[in-house]
Motif scaffolding. Structure first.
Motif, mmCIF file in Angstrom:
data_model
loop_
_atom_site.group_PDB
_atom_site.id
_atom_site.type_symbol
_atom_site.label_atom_id
_atom_site.label_comp_id
_atom_site.label_asym_id
_atom_site.label_seq_id
_atom_site.Cartn_x
_atom_site.Cartn_y
_atom_site.Cartn_z
ATOM 1 N N TYR A 17 -5.089 -57.936 -14.446
ATOM 2 C CA TYR A 17 -4.547 -59.451 -14.133
ATOM 3 C C TYR A 17 -5.192 -60.405 -15.643
ATOM 4 O O TYR A 17 -4.864 -60.541 -16.052
ATOM 5 C CB TYR A 17 -5.372 -60.041 -13.540
ATOM 6 C CG TYR A 17 -5.933 -61.663 -13.316
ATOM 7 C CD1 TYR A 17 -4.629 -62.904 -13.033
ATOM 8 C CD2 TYR A 17 -7.348 -62.421 -13.986
ATOM 9 C CE1 TYR A 17 -4.795 -64.015 -12.885
ATOM 10 C CE2 TYR A 17 -7.164 -63.776 -13.835
ATOM 11 C CZ TYR A 17 -6.741 -64.592 -13.399
ATOM 12 O OH TYR A 17 -6.309 -66.036 -14.010
ATOM 13 N N THR A 21 -3.571 -62.011 -18.827
ATOM 14 C CA THR A 21 -3.587 -62.815 -18.858
ATOM 15 C C THR A 21 -4.158 -62.800 -20.826
ATOM 16 O O THR A 21 -4.118 -63.816 -21.753
ATOM 17 C CB THR A 21 -5.431 -63.166 -18.606
ATOM 18 O OG1 THR A 21 -4.622 -63.319 -17.211
ATOM 19 C CG2 THR A 21 -5.481 -64.607 -18.926
ATOM 20 N N SER A 25 -2.511 -64.845 -24.074
ATOM 21 C CA SER A 25 -2.730 -65.553 -25.302
ATOM 22 C C SER A 25 -2.636 -65.499 -25.843
ATOM 23 O O SER A 25 -2.867 -66.120 -27.254
ATOM 24 C CB SER A 25 -4.568 -65.409 -24.332
ATOM 25 O OG SER A 25 -5.179 -64.282 -25.211
ATOM 26 N N SER A 36 5.368 -65.689 -17.719
ATOM 27 C CA SER A 36 4.862 -66.102 -16.481
ATOM 28 C C SER A 36 6.141 -65.921 -15.592
ATOM 29 O O SER A 36 6.104 -66.239 -14.342
ATOM 30 C CB SER A 36 4.008 -67.008 -16.814
ATOM 31 O OG SER A 36 4.508 -68.133 -17.183
#
Length: 85
Positions: A17, A21, A25, A36
Motif C-alpha cells: 500500500y 501510494t 504520487s 488506479s
C-alpha cells in the motif's frame, strides 16, 4: 511466532500500500487516475488466468464498464463552439 506474523503482515499488506501510494504520487494526476482505475481489472484477469477463478457475468460487465470508461475519458473530442469555424 509473533515476530514472523508481524513481518508477513507488513510485507503483504502495509508495504504494498505504501509503495503503491508513493508510486502514484510521483506521476501526473491523469495517469494516476487511469492506473488506479485499471487495477481491479488487472486483479480480475490475474485471478482468472493464474488462479483459475470463474469470471461471473457481473465481473465481466464490470471489466467492460471500467475499460469503456477509461477509453471514453481518454478519447479526445474537439468541441466546436460558436466561435470556431
Amino acid at each position: 511466532e509473533i515476530g514472523n506474523a508481524l513481518f508477513w503482515i507488513f510485507v503483504t499488506t502495509v508495504a504494498p500500500y505504501i509503495l503503491y501510494t508513493l508510486g502514484l504520487s510521483h506521476m501526473e494526476t491523469g495517469m494516476a487516475s487511469v492506473i488506479s482505475s485499471i487495477e481491479p481489472v488487472v486483479a480480475t484477469f490475474v485471478g482468472v488466468i493464474l488462479y483459475e477463478e470463474c469470471l461471473q457475468l457481473s465481473g465481466g460487465i464490470g471489466v467492460v464498464l471500467v475499460i469503456g470508461a477509461i477509453v471514453l475519458i481518454n478519447t479526445k473530442q474537439k468541441k466546436k463552439g460558436w466561435y470556431d469555424e
